[in-house]
Design a protein around this motif. Structure first.
Motif, PDB file in Angstrom:
ATOM      1  N   TRP A 141       0.855  -1.178   0.000  1.00 35.72           N
ATOM      2  CA  TRP A 141       0.000   0.000   0.000  1.00 35.72           C
ATOM      3  C   TRP A 141       0.891   1.229   0.000  1.00 35.72           C
ATOM      4  O   TRP A 141       1.684   1.431   0.918  1.00 35.72           O
ATOM      5  N   GLN A 142       0.785   2.047  -1.032  1.00 36.80           N
ATOM      6  CA  GLN A 142       1.501   3.329  -1.094  1.00 36.80           C
ATOM      7  C   GLN A 142       0.638   4.346  -0.358  1.00 36.80           C
ATOM      8  O   GLN A 142      -0.358   4.810  -0.893  1.00 36.80           O
ATOM      9  N   LEU A 143       0.999   4.664   0.865  1.00 33.03           N
ATOM     10  CA  LEU A 143       0.150   5.527   1.690  1.00 33.03           C
ATOM     11  C   LEU A 143       0.480   7.012   1.564  1.00 33.03           C
ATOM     12  O   LEU A 143      -0.293   7.847   2.007  1.00 33.03           O
ATOM     13  N   GLY A 144       1.612   7.348   0.974  1.00 31.75           N
ATOM     14  CA  GLY A 144       1.948   8.749   0.753  1.00 31.75           C
ATOM     15  C   GLY A 144       2.761   9.367   1.866  1.00 31.75           C
ATOM     16  O   GLY A 144       2.962   8.790   2.920  1.00 31.75           O
ATOM     17  N   MET A 145       3.215  10.594   1.611  1.00 32.77           N
ATOM     18  CA  MET A 145       4.122  11.271   2.532  1.00 32.77           C
ATOM     19  C   MET A 145       3.397  12.128   3.571  1.00 32.77           C
ATOM     20  O   MET A 145       3.911  12.338   4.656  1.00 32.77           O
ATOM     21  N   ASP A 146       2.224  12.638   3.256  1.00 33.39           N
ATOM     22  CA  ASP A 146       1.487  13.479   4.200  1.00 33.39           C
ATOM     23  C   ASP A 146       0.954  12.599   5.331  1.00 33.39           C
ATOM     24  O   ASP A 146       0.203  11.656   5.092  1.00 33.39           O
ATOM     25  N   THR A 147       1.316  12.929   6.568  1.00 36.83           N
ATOM     26  CA  THR A 147       0.982  12.077   7.717  1.00 36.83           C
ATOM     27  C   THR A 147      -0.516  11.875   7.881  1.00 36.83           C
ATOM     28  O   THR A 147      -0.982  10.749   8.063  1.00 36.83           O
ATOM     29  N   ASP A 148      -1.285  12.935   7.829  1.00 36.65           N
ATOM     30  CA  ASP A 148      -2.732  12.796   8.028  1.00 36.65           C
ATOM     31  C   ASP A 148      -3.378  11.945   6.944  1.00 36.65           C
ATOM     32  O   ASP A 148      -4.194  11.065   7.231  1.00 36.65           O
ATOM     33  N   LYS A 149      -2.996  12.189   5.694  1.00 34.98           N
ATOM     34  CA  LYS A 149      -3.553  11.395   4.590  1.00 34.98           C
ATOM     35  C   LYS A 149      -3.106   9.933   4.701  1.00 34.98           C
ATOM     36  O   LYS A 149      -3.868   9.022   4.392  1.00 34.98           O
ATOM     37  N   ARG A 150      -1.867   9.728   5.148  1.00 28.68           N
ATOM     38  CA  ARG A 150      -1.350   8.367   5.310  1.00 28.68           C
ATOM     39  C   ARG A 150      -2.186   7.603   6.334  1.00 28.68           C
ATOM     40  O   ARG A 150      -2.550   6.444   6.115  1.00 28.68           O
ATOM     41  N   LEU A 151      -2.509   8.249   7.451  1.00 25.35           N
ATOM     42  CA  LEU A 151      -3.306   7.598   8.485  1.00 25.35           C
ATOM     43  C   LEU A 151      -4.718   7.291   7.985  1.00 25.35           C
ATOM     44  O   LEU A 151      -5.260   6.215   8.263  1.00 25.35           O
ATOM     45  N   LEU A 152      -5.298   8.219   7.248  1.00 26.32           N
ATOM     46  CA  LEU A 152      -6.633   7.989   6.694  1.00 26.32           C
ATOM     47  C   LEU A 152      -6.627   6.850   5.681  1.00 26.32           C
ATOM     48  O   LEU A 152      -7.535   6.001   5.683  1.00 26.32           O
ATOM     49  N   ARG A 153      -5.616   6.816   4.815  1.00 25.86           N
ATOM     50  CA  ARG A 153      -5.526   5.730   3.819  1.00 25.86           C
ATOM     51  C   ARG A 153      -5.347   4.379   4.510  1.00 25.86           C
ATOM     52  O   ARG A 153      -5.943   3.383   4.105  1.00 25.86           O
ATOM     53  N   LEU A 154      -4.496   4.356   5.541  1.00 26.33           N
ATOM     54  CA  LEU A 154      -4.291   3.114   6.291  1.00 26.33           C
ATOM     55  C   LEU A 154      -5.607   2.654   6.909  1.00 26.33           C
ATOM     56  O   LEU A 154      -5.984   1.480   6.784  1.00 26.33           O
ATOM     57  N   ALA A 155      -6.317   3.559   7.555  1.00 25.85           N
ATOM     58  CA  ALA A 155      -7.596   3.214   8.182  1.00 25.85           C
ATOM     59  C   ALA A 155      -8.598   2.723   7.131  1.00 25.85           C
ATOM     60  O   ALA A 155      -9.285   1.714   7.353  1.00 25.85           O
ATOM     61  N   ASP A 156      -8.688   3.409   6.000  1.00 23.76           N
ATOM     62  CA  ASP A 156      -9.607   3.000   4.936  1.00 23.76           C
ATOM     63  C   ASP A 156      -9.252   1.628   4.387  1.00 23.76           C
ATOM     64  O   ASP A 156     -10.127   0.768   4.200  1.00 23.76           O
ATOM     65  N   ASN A 157      -7.964   1.405   4.110  1.00 23.41           N
ATOM     66  CA  ASN A 157      -7.524   0.111   3.561  1.00 23.41           C
ATOM     67  C   ASN A 157      -7.785  -1.023   4.545  1.00 23.41           C
ATOM     68  O   ASN A 157      -8.246  -2.104   4.155  1.00 23.41           O
ATOM     69  N   LEU A 158      -7.485  -0.797   5.817  1.00 23.35           N
ATOM     70  CA  LEU A 158      -7.730  -1.834   6.829  1.00 23.35           C
ATOM     71  C   LEU A 158      -9.218  -2.129   6.965  1.00 23.35           C
ATOM     72  O   LEU A 158      -9.619  -3.298   7.030  1.00 23.35           O
ATOM     73  N   THR A 159     -10.018  -1.088   7.002  1.00 28.56           N
ATOM     74  CA  THR A 159     -11.465  -1.271   7.123  1.00 28.56           C
ATOM     75  C   THR A 159     -12.008  -2.043   5.929  1.00 28.56           C
ATOM     76  O   THR A 159     -12.850  -2.935   6.091  1.00 28.56           O
TER      77      THR A 159
END
Length: 183
Positions: free
Chosen positions: A26-44
């Motif tokens: 998963w390429q979550l990106g460099m922006d911390t907030d967006k990375r956390l949101l992408r991680l949460a979305d992917n896990l969900t």
């Protein structure tokens, strides 16, 4: 399903559904907030599509880089929160525990990839290799090494405290009678 996660800017993920292993990056990106949101979305998404029996993740390694440590601990929090919300048992494994279980305690990234390839998998990168290694540990029922882990956890906590403490404070310790060393 068993799910293994190697968190980071590039996150390795491996899962086992009824003996069939799949893995991805998963390429979550460099922006911390967006990375956390992408991680949460992917896990969900992945946990919403499969009944997960167990989740494991690689514990953050605290090196000299404060921003990386903060981000990894935030990702760990997201992983643990989602697992708790979905009533999925979750365990964190230190990087050393993963290496010891698969390729030897001080294995390099290339040695980890080689060890995973020797088991018949084709990881695209070290993140997928780490996630597969973690999945293999879970499949064998190997839990984090509690007895040998206590000293490592204390040492890691000290690093975290040191990392996030006031960096401008320096202690002077005497090296010899006449010389002083800044520690």
């Amino acid at each position: 399903m068993l799910l293994a996660i190697d968190p980071g800017t590039v996150t390795g993920v491996a899962w086992d559904v009824d003996g069939h292993v799949e893995y991805a990056t998963w390429q979550l990106g460099m922006d911390t907030d967006k990375r956390l949101l992408r991680l949460a979305d992917n896990l969900t998404d992945i946990l919403g599509n499969h009944a997960c029996r167990h989740l494991a993740y690689e514990e953050p390694y605290v090196g000299p880089f404060k921003n990386a440590a903060e981000s990894l601990f935030a990702q760990r929090g997201i992983i643990r929160y989602i697992a708790a919300r979905m009533c999925i048992p979750a365990h964190g494994y230190s990087p050393r525990e993963i290496k010891m279980g698969i390729a030897g305690g001080k294995a390099t990234k290339d040695q980890m990839i080689d060890a995973i390839k020797a088991r018949g998998y084709s990881p695209a990168n070290e993140h997928e290799a780490d996630a597969i290694a973690l999945l293999l540990l879970m499949r064998t029922g190997t839990l984090p090494m509690e007895g040998t882990r206590k000293a490592a956890v204390r040492q890691q906590r000290k690093k975290v405290v040191d990392l996030f403490s006031k960096s401008t404070v320096r202690r002077i310790t005497k090296k010899t009678r006449s010389n002083a060393k800044i520690a």
